[in-house]
Design an enzyme around this catalytic site. Structure first.
Site, PDB file in Angstrom:
ATOM      1  N   VAL A  15       0.861  -1.292   0.199  1.00 46.09           N
ATOM      2  CA  VAL A  15      -0.173  -0.272   0.278  1.00 46.09           C
ATOM      3  C   VAL A  15       1.045   0.987   0.735  1.00 46.09           C
ATOM      4  O   VAL A  15       2.392   1.542   0.896  1.00 46.09           O
ATOM      5  CB  VAL A  15      -0.982   0.073   1.211  1.00 46.09           C
ATOM      6  CG1 VAL A  15      -1.380   1.028   1.107  1.00 46.09           C
ATOM      7  CG2 VAL A  15      -2.011  -0.973   1.404  1.00 46.09           C
ATOM      8  N   CYS A  16       0.368   2.176  -0.693  1.00 43.36           N
ATOM      9  CA  CYS A  16       1.299   3.741  -0.638  1.00 43.36           C
ATOM     10  C   CYS A  16       0.219   4.433  -0.639  1.00 43.36           C
ATOM     11  O   CYS A  16      -1.271   3.901  -0.491  1.00 43.36           O
ATOM     12  CB  CYS A  16       2.312   3.795  -1.579  1.00 43.36           C
ATOM     13  SG  CYS A  16       1.771   4.494  -3.496  1.00 43.36           S
ATOM     14  N   GLU A  17      -0.350   6.025  -0.909  1.00 46.16           N
ATOM     15  CA  GLU A  17      -1.151   6.643  -1.399  1.00 46.16           C
ATOM     16  C   GLU A  17      -1.649   6.419  -2.449  1.00 46.16           C
ATOM     17  O   GLU A  17      -3.231   6.171  -2.358  1.00 46.16           O
ATOM     18  CB  GLU A  17      -0.222   8.134  -1.232  1.00 46.16           C
ATOM     19  CG  GLU A  17      -0.918   9.718  -1.356  1.00 46.16           C
ATOM     20  CD  GLU A  17      -1.706   9.354   0.433  1.00 46.16           C
ATOM     21  OE1 GLU A  17      -2.944   9.573   0.401  1.00 46.16           O
ATOM     22  OE2 GLU A  17      -1.328   8.800   1.592  1.00 46.16           O
ATOM     23  N   GLY A  24      -0.924   3.816  -5.418  1.00 44.83           N
ATOM     24  CA  GLY A  24      -0.817   3.106  -5.756  1.00 44.83           C
ATOM     25  C   GLY A  24       0.323   2.445  -6.402  1.00 44.83           C
ATOM     26  O   GLY A  24       0.672   1.562  -7.478  1.00 44.83           O
ATOM     27  N   MET A  31      -4.470   4.232  -0.839  1.00 42.73           N
ATOM     28  CA  MET A  31      -4.611   4.142  -0.213  1.00 42.73           C
ATOM     29  C   MET A  31      -6.286   5.809  -0.421  1.00 42.73           C
ATOM     30  O   MET A  31      -7.246   5.805   0.741  1.00 42.73           O
ATOM     31  CB  MET A  31      -4.170   5.760   0.625  1.00 42.73           C
ATOM     32  CG  MET A  31      -3.934   4.058   2.241  1.00 42.73           C
ATOM     33  SD  MET A  31      -3.900   3.203   3.237  1.00 42.73           S
ATOM     34  CE  MET A  31      -5.247   4.037   4.076  1.00 42.73           C
TER      35      MET A  31
END
Length: 99
Positions: free
Chosen positions: A56-58, A60, A84
């Site tokens: 997961v990151c902000e 993708g 996210m």
């Protein structure tokens, strides 16, 4: 993996959040392990090889790189599509360690 599928399977996933610590201010998925992307190659031992990994990151992008890197190291890994942003857009729960 889309956010709906990830939410439905969350208890069976090991979530690895590859954002920098300062980026977690807006919240993270409960139970996630924070390993910034740049540190990931050096911290693989912190990830349980027997469990499926959701990166997961902000948005993708970075987590897509992380999922590929983990696959190359033998992990069963997938990226959270939309990151996210996609998770919170669906109003799925997040926790905030800063509060």
């Amino acid at each position: 993996m889309d956010a709906v599928s990830a939410f439905e399977q969350l208890e069976n996933l090991q979530v690895v959040d590859v954002r920098e610590p300062a980026e977690l201010e807006g919240g993270r998925i409960e139970g996630s392990l924070n390993i910034p992307l740049g540190e990931l190659p050096y911290r693989l031992t912190e990830i349980d090889e027997s469990r499926r990994v959701l990166t997961v990151c902000e948005t993708g992008d970075r987590s897509s790189q992380a999922a590929q890197m983990l696959k190359e190291q033998g992990f069963d890994s997938e990226n959270l599509d939309g990151g996210m942003w996609g998770w919170t857009l669906r109003r799925y729960p997040v926790i905030n360690d800063q509060a």
